[in-house]
Scaffold this motif. Structure first.
Motif, PDB file in Angstrom:
ATOM      1  N   HIS A  31       0.907  -1.182   0.555  1.00 58.14           N
ATOM      2  CA  HIS A  31      -0.030  -0.581  -0.039  1.00 58.14           C
ATOM      3  C   HIS A  31       0.750   0.801   0.380  1.00 58.14           C
ATOM      4  N   SER A  34       2.663   1.055  -2.914  1.00 56.85           N
ATOM      5  CA  SER A  34       1.650   1.847  -4.200  1.00 56.85           C
ATOM      6  C   SER A  34       0.741   3.378  -4.503  1.00 56.85           C
ATOM      7  N   ALA A  35       0.767   4.068  -3.298  1.00 58.27           N
ATOM      8  CA  ALA A  35       0.769   5.158  -2.996  1.00 58.27           C
ATOM      9  C   ALA A  35       2.197   5.958  -3.441  1.00 58.27           C
ATOM     10  N   SER A  38       2.625   6.101  -7.490  1.00 60.45           N
ATOM     11  CA  SER A  38       1.323   6.274  -8.072  1.00 60.45           C
ATOM     12  C   SER A  38       1.270   7.763  -8.495  1.00 60.45           C
ATOM     13  N   ARG A 244      -4.069  -2.096  -7.130  1.00 60.88           N
ATOM     14  CA  ARG A 244      -4.023  -1.368  -5.621  1.00 60.88           C
ATOM     15  C   ARG A 244      -3.366   0.531  -6.605  1.00 60.88           C
ATOM     16  N   TYR A 248      -4.879   4.029  -5.905  1.00 59.81           N
ATOM     17  CA  TYR A 248      -4.182   5.357  -5.057  1.00 59.81           C
ATOM     18  C   TYR A 248      -4.066   6.731  -6.169  1.00 59.81           C
ATOM     19  N   TRP A 252      -5.383   9.761  -5.692  1.00 61.51           N
ATOM     20  CA  TRP A 252      -4.299  11.639  -5.748  1.00 61.51           C
ATOM     21  C   TRP A 252      -5.109  12.605  -6.654  1.00 61.51           C
ATOM     22  N   TRP A 309     -10.930   7.065  -5.989  1.00 58.82           N
ATOM     23  CA  TRP A 309     -11.039   6.095  -5.545  1.00 58.82           C
ATOM     24  C   TRP A 309     -12.303   5.599  -6.512  1.00 58.82           C
TER      25      TRP A 309
END
Length: 324
Positions: A31, A34-35, A38, A244, A248, A252, A309
């Protein structure tokens, strides 16, 4: 997502027996990766990201702007006399004691804020100050004006309660005529009701537009990286694992779009502040700009991130089913 940066490599090593990270730690690590990944990808294409965020911000700022304008129209209606005075003309035969007794009775009414008794002499003095009336008044042998009660409804009184008050006053003994702007008040409330419904419908339609913008952006991104996604799925990555980073990315997009929309709304407030202040001076300070509440400004980026999302989730799930 470049394969040499993907934490999936450490996850797949566990299938050969060499290393198996803890599930919760691996989930949390992916996670975070991925955040960050991205966000880096969005920053690597600033022009495209800015255009997408700007389109979303304009779509979100429109209902905020209309909500702000609607609130100011309501404030203007109140300043211009939404709760205006009701003039009650008594019959010429009514005396000062009768007028005082009726005023006392009206002050006990649930919808009445204040009652002022205007004597015939006060009415005559007001007419004398008007251009063209002073000469004509000198020819009168007696004062023909009746006592007048100026009834001020409470600020929170609804149109229905004021109409009920007017009906009660018209039925009182000794009342000759009642002047009330109830029709104007009802029209204003009806227009405000239509405006509130229009703002709600506009907000829903533009929320769908935000979903479509994010969804289309994510769809293009997934299509451009279909080979990489295919490799990840061949080595055992689940669909949730693959999508995933795109979820993200949608978050964003939504967050940045919501923050920019709040900035646009604040600029609109600032642009309206000066002309509304000048207009308020004309009405002795009764008219003040109605600003957007802080809770609404804080909720917009959060709601926009959720929309981003959701748009990314729907499109990525559909795209990955096609690729499977």
């Amino acid at each position: 997502m470049p394969l040499n940066e993907n934490p999936l490599l450490s996850e797949t090593h566990g299938r050969g027996g060499r290393h198996r990270p803890r599930p919760v730690a691996s989930w949390r690590e992916h996670h975070g990766w991925s955040a960050a990944a991205s966000l880096r990808r969005l920053m690597s294409r600033p022009v495209g990201t800015l255009l997408t965020v700007a389109v979303m911000a304009i779509a979100l700022a429109l209902p905020l702007t209309f909500y702000l304008l609607l609130g100011n129209v309501q404030k203007m209606g109140e300043a211009l006399g939404q709760n205006q005075t009701i003039s009650v003309f008594l019959q010429p035969s009514q005396s000062a004691s009768s007028a005082d007794l009726m005023a006392k009775k009206l002050r006990d009414h649930a919808s009445v804020a204040a009652v002022t008794v205007k004597t015939p002499q006060q009415g005559m003095d007001e007419l004398a100050k008007m251009q063209g009336f002073s000469g004509a008044l000198h020819t009168l042998d007696a004062n023909p004006l009746p006592y007048v009660l100026e009834v001020l409804p409470k600020p929170d009184a609804t149109a229905d309660s004021v109409d009920s008050l007017v009906t009660d006053v018209r039925g009182m003994q000794g009342v000759d005529q009642v002047q009330d702007g109830g029709t104007w008040r009802q029209r204003l409330e009806a227009l405000l009701g239509v405006g509130e419904r229009a703002v709600l419908i506009l907000a829903v339609l533009l929320a769908v537009a935000v979903l479509l913008v994010v969804g289309n952006t994510v769809r293009v991104d997934i299509s451009s990286r279909s080979e990489e996604i295919g490799v990840l799925m061949l080595v055992g990555a689940s669909r949730a694992f693959v999508r995933r980073p795109y979820l993200y990315a949608g978050i964003w997009y939504g967050l940045f779009g919501g923050l920019l929309a709040v900035g646009f709304a604040v600029l609109v407030e600032w642009a309206l502040a000066e002309p509304v202040a000048r207009l308020g001076q004309v009405y002795a300070g009764k008219l003040q700009i109605n600003v957007l509440p802080v809770w609404l400004l804080a909720a917009v980026p959060v709601a926009s991130a959720v929309l981003g999302w959701l748009g990314a989730r729907l499109v990525s799930a559909w795209q990955l089913r096609k690729a499977a």
